[in-house]
Design an enzyme around this catalytic site. Sequence first.
Site: not given
Length: 569
Positions: A206-208
């Site tokens: 995922e995105h941070a």
Amino acid sequence: MGSSSAGVSPEMLGLDEALLSVLSSIADTRVGLYRLSDDCYRCPYKLLGLLDAGQNYTFKFNTKRGWMLAVKNSDAEYVSSVDSDKNELCALHAGLGDRGVYSLAVSSSDCTLSTLQQPNNIYTPLWIFAVVLLVLATIHGLWSCVAARLRRCWNDGSDLPSGELPERLDSKQKSARLAALDVFRGITILLMIFVNEWQGQYWFFEHAAWNGLLVADLVFPWFMWIMGVCIPLSLGSQIRKEKSMTKIIYHIFKRSWWLLLIGVVLNSLGGYMRLETYRIPGVLQRFAVTYLVMALATLPAMARRPRLPEGGGIRAAVCDVTSLWPQWLLALAIVAGHTAVTFYLPVPGCPTGYLGPGGLYDNASVPGSCIGGAAGYVDRLIAGDAHIYQNPTAKHIYGSGAFDPEGFLGVLMSCVSVFLGVQAGMTLHLYRAWPARLRRWAAWGLLTGAAAAALCGCSQDGGLIPVNKNIWSLSYTLLTASFAFFLLILCYVTVDVLRWWSGSPFFYPGRNALLMYVGHMMAFELFPFQWEYGAMDSHLWRLAEALWGVLCWLVVAVWLHEKKYFWKL
């Protein structure tokens, strides 16, 4: 998130959820149980519930990230996790697993965490699919190798100087074409599709939440970078064909306009069509602006028809850099301007130079409306709060306000990402020998990586400028460019130099990357690209669905390639 869940049984747990049973033996004292996610940097503890002696309590937790648990003589909703707390009775880190059941025994001297039911191994599906894909890739690679030799699709290179390689001939254009560029694009677009298909719901894909770098954070800047690589190659080709400057500039503006228009239209997907809240920034919009700026900036350099000076020496060794010296001045000016605005623009109600997400971040010291500091403020000034992205990744962790990860100030550093690609493309344009190309790309990869490490202090939330995709920080720009240089080296060596690999299957979507992106966005949540079966409450099913979506678009890409259809603006 942790939540009170009276009466919840293990059978009622969903994907990435665990059950924690808590029993306090502290007589005549009501204490508070607090939690803090590993994803929430220096956030305060949040109260989960008050514990009475002898009473059993159950709480449900999300297991994607670990948790700090603390028991305190307090009933406040939030308690600092940074300052020392004399009311703290005990604290421990809990790495809870998918559908695991745990017990926490609380006494006046310590807390003990025990496992009552072992969690599922969420990595087993990854290993299963990795082995399957490896076997398929091996079979495909062997077949491609045999087929390539039978068709004799490669020149033997006998008439080329040492160190130089024949490059593939495009069947339609009959011009030299490096397959590594298409393979790079193909890897990136398929990775993007995988990420958008919920990537099996593994947190590391995922995105941070704010600072940091996870797999999904690589996709966008890699697209920017490889677009930059192709700019000098495309412009050089048009100039060699004696196209007029007017036609070249017209084509640049035309392509930028279509990218901008398509991006604005795609923002309405999902029914977001109300004009009073219509989102203005977006992915293709940023591509449009950065392409326009960097293509126009690179055009004068290519119009001079740069070539290596005769005789070698230092001038030849740095010719790819000196050929772009005005563009380097522009890039450095952009970095200086972005840095000045980021650190010195006064933002009402917020600390000057603030880079955090606000809200709970850093012990809730800054309001959530300060998210992104100057970057968020500039977006709100230009577009208004209603016309930017309302659900940033930081909102769910830190309680931040609206913030657009494709905002206006980030366009500046995105131009630098594209320019670093232009530099790699100029190397490709000037140096024919593959060792010369590799040396320069490796040097740039090491240099940009070292600069990024220095800026972020080799830490997630420390350093002068943390790695941050949301604000497209300078360290993020350099770090993702560093990875891009090395990925191109890998593709180039294996596909075009050693010819160990044909580049298939990534080569096919790489030839139609824009169509893959637009098509995937428009067909999102449409069968057969996406489907559901039962509760879809396991990583195995989620990963299977994500890989199926990637496979569908790969089939589309191969079909389009066989039909010789390539969508270009």
